[in-house]
Design an enzyme around this catalytic site. Structure first.
Site, PDB file in Angstrom:
ATOM      1  N   GLU A  80       2.607  -8.302   9.235  1.00 30.42           N
ATOM      2  CA  GLU A  80       3.801  -7.734   8.617  1.00 30.42           C
ATOM      3  C   GLU A  80       3.650  -6.231   8.364  1.00 30.42           C
ATOM      4  O   GLU A  80       4.586  -5.451   8.555  1.00 30.42           O
ATOM      5  CB  GLU A  80       4.112  -8.439   7.293  1.00 30.42           C
ATOM      6  N   ARG A  84       5.629  -3.047  10.195  1.00 30.55           N
ATOM      7  CA  ARG A  84       6.357  -2.044   9.412  1.00 30.55           C
ATOM      8  C   ARG A  84       5.857  -0.627   9.729  1.00 30.55           C
ATOM      9  O   ARG A  84       6.645   0.312   9.879  1.00 30.55           O
ATOM     10  CB  ARG A  84       6.211  -2.348   7.918  1.00 30.55           C
ATOM     11  N   ARG A  85       4.535  -0.450   9.876  1.00 30.62           N
ATOM     12  CA  ARG A  85       3.999   0.880  10.183  1.00 30.62           C
ATOM     13  C   ARG A  85       4.439   1.321  11.580  1.00 30.62           C
ATOM     14  O   ARG A  85       4.733   2.496  11.811  1.00 30.62           O
ATOM     15  CB  ARG A  85       2.481   0.884  10.065  1.00 30.62           C
ATOM     16  N   CYS A 274       1.639  -9.641   1.378  1.00 29.26           N
ATOM     17  CA  CYS A 274       2.829  -9.310   2.167  1.00 29.26           C
ATOM     18  C   CYS A 274       4.111  -9.698   1.432  1.00 29.26           C
ATOM     19  O   CYS A 274       5.142  -9.046   1.602  1.00 29.26           O
ATOM     20  CB  CYS A 274       2.767  -9.986   3.534  1.00 29.26           C
ATOM     21  N   LYS A 277       4.780  -6.703  -0.763  1.00 28.29           N
ATOM     22  CA  LYS A 277       5.220  -5.532   0.002  1.00 28.29           C
ATOM     23  C   LYS A 277       6.650  -5.701   0.508  1.00 28.29           C
ATOM     24  O   LYS A 277       7.444  -4.748   0.460  1.00 28.29           O
ATOM     25  CB  LYS A 277       4.250  -5.265   1.153  1.00 28.29           C
ATOM     26  N   ARG A 280       8.974  -5.047  -2.352  1.00 29.57           N
ATOM     27  CA  ARG A 280       9.077  -3.606  -2.608  1.00 29.57           C
ATOM     28  C   ARG A 280       9.970  -2.915  -1.577  1.00 29.57           C
ATOM     29  O   ARG A 280      10.820  -2.097  -1.929  1.00 29.57           O
ATOM     30  CB  ARG A 280       7.671  -2.990  -2.579  1.00 29.57           C
ATOM     31  N   LYS A 410      -2.486   6.405   8.460  1.00 25.89           N
ATOM     32  CA  LYS A 410      -1.780   7.337   7.587  1.00 25.89           C
ATOM     33  C   LYS A 410      -1.790   8.758   8.142  1.00 25.89           C
ATOM     34  O   LYS A 410      -0.766   9.447   8.168  1.00 25.89           O
ATOM     35  CB  LYS A 410      -2.411   7.336   6.184  1.00 25.89           C
TER      36      LYS A 410
END
Length: 477
Positions: A80, A84-85, A274, A277, A280, A410
Site C-alpha cells: 500500500e 502511494r509513493r 496501513c 496510513k 490519514r 524520500k
C-alpha cells in the site's frame, strides 16, 4: 461505470505484464499488491476510462538502525505504501507537465496564484489485494476458517505467560523495548493481517456462554465442548503509551480503533499500519506535504477496493472512516472525505493462501518475497525494484550511493519536487514558496502551512499518539 471485479482484474493483469524481476517464486514465495487507478469520465459521462498509474508489491519494513539520515532508504515497503509513493512520483510529473505548459492528464489551473486543481471528471481509487494491516484487519473469524496466528488458550496471569505466546524474537523485543516511539516490522503482511470487531460486548457475552458450556461438559461427557469464537489477528502492535491489546481468549485478544505499528523479527520502526496510513490519507490526501504547495486541495481516494480474502466491512469502516469522522476545524480545502469501501471476488494469485495451495514439499518453507516492486506511469524509468530499502541487487559496497537509491525514496521524490519548483516561473510560484530560505526536506515540508495545520488538527483530535519521525532523519537536501 466500474465494478470491484473490473478494478481487481485491471490491477492483476497489469502486474502480470510486468517483467519477472522482483516477482515471487511460484509456490514458494508470496506477496501483496496495491495500486492507484486514475478514473476519467468520458465527455458524455456515460463511460469511465480506467488507468493504473501506480502499482506496488511488498510485505516488509526496515528496523530503526537501518533508517538513513540521507532519506535514501525505503523504511516501509508494504504494498500500500509503495503504491502511494509511486503515485506521488506520477503526480509530480503531471504537475511538472502542467507548469511547463504541456498537457496534463490530471491538473488544470486553480483560482489561487500558483495553485492547481484536479480536472473535472478525474478521480483516483485505491486497490489492495488484501485487507490493510492494522485495525481494518481485526474482525471475528467465521465458519471453519483457520487461524493464521496461534490462538490464545487462556487468559494470561502474568507478563511471563504473555510473552510465552509470542515468537521468541518478539518476546525479546518486549523485554528490551528500545526507543520510546518505535515498533518492529518485517514480514507482518501475511495472512496474520486480519483480526476483530468493534462490538466487543457481544464478544464478551459469546465467550461467557461458551465457557459455561465447557464447564458443563467437564461433568457431562456427552456434552460436546465448544470453542469460543476467535479473531483474525493483525501482527501490527499498539503504539507505545496508548491502549494495549488485552491478549485475552477469542474476541478479546485485540483492542480496536487504536494506532498500530508494523512489527516483526527485529528492532522497532516508526512505520504505522496501513490501516492508519489510509485513514490519514482520507483527510490529508495522498499527495503529501511537498505537492500540497501546488494544490488547491488534497487529493483523496474516492473508493478503496479490497481483493478476495477475509474481509469485514465493519472493520474497514471503523479503521478508515469512523476514527476520523469527528475531526473539525480543518483549514480551507481540507475536509473529512469518506471513500466508498468495496470488495472484489477475484483473488491475487501470489497471495499467501494461493501460494500455500500450490506449494510442494520439495520447495522448502513458504516465505514472503523479499523484493518490493514499484511501477509508475511516468516517462522515465517507470519500474523500480527494491530489497531491504535499496535497489535490488546492489552490493554492500554500493549502499548509500546514488546507484543504490530507490526512485521512490524520500530524497529522490524531494529532488523531483525541486525540479518542479525550478521549472515554475517566478510569477507562477505558489505563495508558500516565495521569498523564503528553504533548503532541506524538513524546511519544504514545514513551509506547507495549510497542510501542516490540517495535520495538526487530525493529530490532536484523532491520532494524538501518532509517532513523530526524528527531525534529524528529515534534514537532508
Amino acid at each position: 461505470m466500474w465494478s470491484p471485479d473490473e478494478i481487481a482484474s485491471i490491477c492483476y493483469n497489469h502486474f502480470n505484464k510486468l517483467p519477472k524481476r522482483g516477482k515471487p517464486e511460484a509456490g514458494r514465495e508470496w506477496t501483496l499488491l496495491a495500486a492507484v487507478i486514475l478514473l476519467t469520465d468520458s465527455s458524455d459521462q456515460k463511460t469511465v476510462h480506467k488507468q493504473v498509474v501506480s502499482l506496488g508489491t511488498g510485505t516488509k519494513c526496515i528496523g530503526q538502525s537501518a533508517m538513513s539520515m540521507k532519506g535514501d532508504v525505503l523504511n516501509d515497503s508494504h504494498a500500500e505504501v509503495i503504491a502511494r509513493r509511486g503515485c506521488v512520483r506520477y503526480l509530480t510529473e503531471q504537475l511538472y507537465r502542467a507548469v511547463s505548459g504541456q498537457s496534463s492528464d490530471v491538473f488544470c489551473p486553480g483560482t489561487e496564484k500558483g495553485k492547481w486543481t484536479v480536472k473535472p471528471g478525474v478521480s483516483f481509487l485505491f486497490f489492495t489485494s488484501q485487507t490493510p494491516c492494522g485495525d481494518a484487519s481485526i474482525f471475528p473469524m467465521t465458519g471453519s476458517q483457520a487461524q493464521p496466528c496461534e490462538p490464545v488458550k487462556a487468559v494470561q496471569k502474568d507478563e511471563s505467560e504473555r510473552r510465552g505466546l509470542k515468537r521468541q524474537a518478539e518476546s525479546e523485543l518486549e523485554e528490551t523495548r528500545p526507543g520510546p516511539d518505535m515498533k518492529t516490522s518485517d514480514d507482518n503482511h501475511s495472512s496474520c493481517r486480519k483480526s476483530g470487531d468493534s462490538n466487543q460486548d457481544e464478544g464478551i457475552t459469546e465467550i461467557k456462554e461458551c465457557n459455561q458450556l465447557n464447564e458443563v461438559s467437564d461433568f457431562q461427557p456427552d456434552v460436546k465442548k465448544v470453542c469460543p469464537p476467535d479473531l483474525h489477528r493483525t501482527g501490527a502492535k499498539c503504539v507505545p503509551d496508548g491502549p494495549a491489546d488485552p491478549l485475552k481468549p477469542g474476541l478479546l485478544y485485540h483492542s480496536v480503533g487504536v494506532l498500530r505499528v508494523k512489527p516483526g523479527r527485529g528492532e522497532r520502526t516508526l512505520s504505522l499500519s496501513c490501516s492508519d496510513k489510509l485513514s490519514r490519507w482520507g483527510i490529508l490526501g495522498i499527495q503529501g506535504a511537498l505537492l500540497s504547495h501546488y494544490l488547491q486541495g488534497p487529493i483523496c481516494f474516492s473508493a478503496v477496493v479490497v481483493g478476495k480474502g477475509s474481509y469485514s466491512h465493519q472493520a474497514m469502516e471503523r479503521a478508515l472512516k469512523t476514527r476520523c469522522s469527528h475531526v473539525r476545524g480543518l483549514p480551507s480545502g481540507f475536509s473529512v472525505r469518506a471513500p466508498e469501501l468495496l470488495q472484489a471476488s477475484l483473488e491475487f494469485t501470489h497471495n499467501h493462501t494461493h501460494t500455500e495451495s500450490k506449494h510442494t514439499h520439495s520447495q522448502g518453507r513458504i516465505s514472503p518475497c523479499g523484493a518490493a516492486i514499484s511501477w509508475s506511469a511516468v516517462s522515465q524509468q517507470p519500474l523500480d525494484v527494491t530489497a531491504n530499502g535499496y535497489k535490488q541487487g546492489v552490493t554492500k559496497k554500493a549502499l548509500g550511493t546514488l546507484q543504490a537509491r530507490s526512485l521512490i525514496s524520500k530524497v529522490e521524490l524531494f529532488h523531483s519536487f525541486l525540479k518542479l519548483v525550478a521549472a515554475t516561473e517566478d510569477s507562477h510560484l505558489p505563495e508558500t514558496l516565495c521569498g523564503k530560505d528553504l533548503r532541506t526536506y524538513w524546511d519544504y515540508k514545514q513551509a506547507a502551512g495549510t497542510y501542516q495545520q490540517a495535520w495538526t488538527q487530525l493529530r490532536l483530535q484523532a491520532f494524538p499518539l501518532w509517532p513523530r519521525s526524528p527531525r534529524e532523519l528529515l534534514l537532508f537536501h
